[in-house]
Design an enzyme around this catalytic site. Structure first.
Site, mmCIF file in Angstrom:
data_model
loop_
_atom_site.group_PDB
_atom_site.id
_atom_site.type_symbol
_atom_site.label_atom_id
_atom_site.label_comp_id
_atom_site.label_asym_id
_atom_site.label_seq_id
_atom_site.Cartn_x
_atom_site.Cartn_y
_atom_site.Cartn_z
ATOM 1 N N LEU A 198 0.820 -1.215 0.000
ATOM 2 C CA LEU A 198 0.000 0.000 0.000
ATOM 3 C C LEU A 198 0.855 1.267 0.000
ATOM 4 C CD1 LEU A 198 -2.752 -1.069 2.558
ATOM 5 C CD2 LEU A 198 -2.703 -1.367 0.072
ATOM 6 N N GLY A 242 -1.483 6.338 -2.787
ATOM 7 C CA GLY A 242 -2.633 6.194 -3.690
ATOM 8 C C GLY A 242 -3.728 5.360 -3.039
ATOM 9 N N HIS A 243 -3.345 4.215 -2.452
ATOM 10 C CA HIS A 243 -4.337 3.388 -1.749
ATOM 11 C C HIS A 243 -4.929 4.152 -0.564
ATOM 12 C CE1 HIS A 243 -1.567 0.222 -3.462
ATOM 13 N NE2 HIS A 243 -2.732 -0.176 -3.930
#
Ligand code: PAF
Length: 282
Positions: free
Chosen positions: A30, A33-34
């Protein structure tokens, strides 16, 4: 935050969550963006669930399934920090039981661009996302615009199969140099990373040309192609300007919203990026 390592455990915990429930499907590793997807889900839903599952069926035989970055501890810490209530981390054998033969295929949309370069990729994506939707029963599901074609494929699947899920597309998150964040950026050497900035530079140049009134498809692809081709370590897979609804490649004068997208290899990393050139905002 609860962590479910089996579907049955997940279902029992999911039943206790208050709705609306937002799902953020991920393959782990992760990054910001996540996290931006999780934050958007938090802002719009009472409860957020995330899945961390490296899906074997969306990787081709010569792709990086076994090397795909895995960082469970850091991923769970990120989920916790972003206020995720429940994480699904199912074993592969449960998602794909022995002899599983049912797949989801959305047709033509999945056979061009990424689908042409990575045959079967979107069948793998659509199939696993359908399974995740069945397991998690989300009201909303959050996906990044960086994987623009994936977002289109999922929207099409949801529409065609009458799935009661609102698909929310979220903006691309970039690092300070403009590189679109991706778990695969971890494969880049410093030199490759610095040359890879040409991708977003090229896209920005094309956006500027579009704002200045350029409408010729070939001349809109050129700034991206030329900027990237100048980088000695780049191996271009495609630079495409396609209709933003059908993904039919544009020829001549562009009359409708168009997706300008690019895929480039830098060493071990295959990077994708895109922008939408909107007719109405010009
Ligand atoms: O975008 C991804 O990370 C994956 O394709 C997804 C949607 C989680 C399906 O495995």
């Amino acid at each position: 935050m609860e962590i479910a390592r089996s579907v049955s455990e997940f279902r029992a915990l999911r039943a206790r969550l208050n709705g609306p429930v937002g799902l953020v499907p991920t393959m782990g590793a992760l990054h910001e963006g996540h996290r931006s997807l999780m934050r958007r889900a938090r802002a719009e839903c009472r409860s957020v669930v995330a899945s961390i599952f490296v899906n074997p069926t969306q990787f081709g035989p010569s792709e990086d399934y076994t090397q795909y970055p895995r960082s469970e501890e850091a991923d769970l810490a990120a989920c916790q920090e972003e206020g995720v209530a429940l994480v699904l981390m199912p074993p592969v054998e449960e998602v794909y039981p022995e002899g599983a033969s049912t797949t989801v295929s959305v047709g033509d949309l999945a056979t061009v661009l990424e689908g042409a370069s990575r045959p079967g990729h979107f069948d793998g994506v659509a199939t696993v996302v359908a399974k995740l939707f069945h397991i998690a029963q989300p009201d909303r599901a959050y996906f990044g615009q960086k994987d623009a074609q994936q977002l289109m494929v999922i929207r099409r699947m949801v529409r065609d199969l009458l799935m009661p899920v609102e698909v929310v597309g979220c903006p691309i998150v970039r690092d300070e140099g403009g590189l679109a964040l991706s778990s695969r950026n971890a494969y880049l050497t410093d030199e490759e990373r610095s040359q890879a900035l040409a991708i977003s530079r090229g896209l920005r140049n094309a956006e500027q040309a579009w704002r200045d009134g350029l409408r010729d498809a070939e001349r809109l692809r050129a700034p991206v192609h030329d900027e990237v081709a100048r980088q000695p370590l780049a191996r271009i897979d495609y630079v495409s300007l396609a209709d933003a609804e059908t993904l039919a490649e544009c020829e001549g004068r562009v009359q409708r919203d168009a997706l300008l997208s690019v895929a480039v290899h830098f060493g071990r990393a295959r990077l994708i990026d895109n922008t939408i050139l909107k007719v109405q905002s010009s």
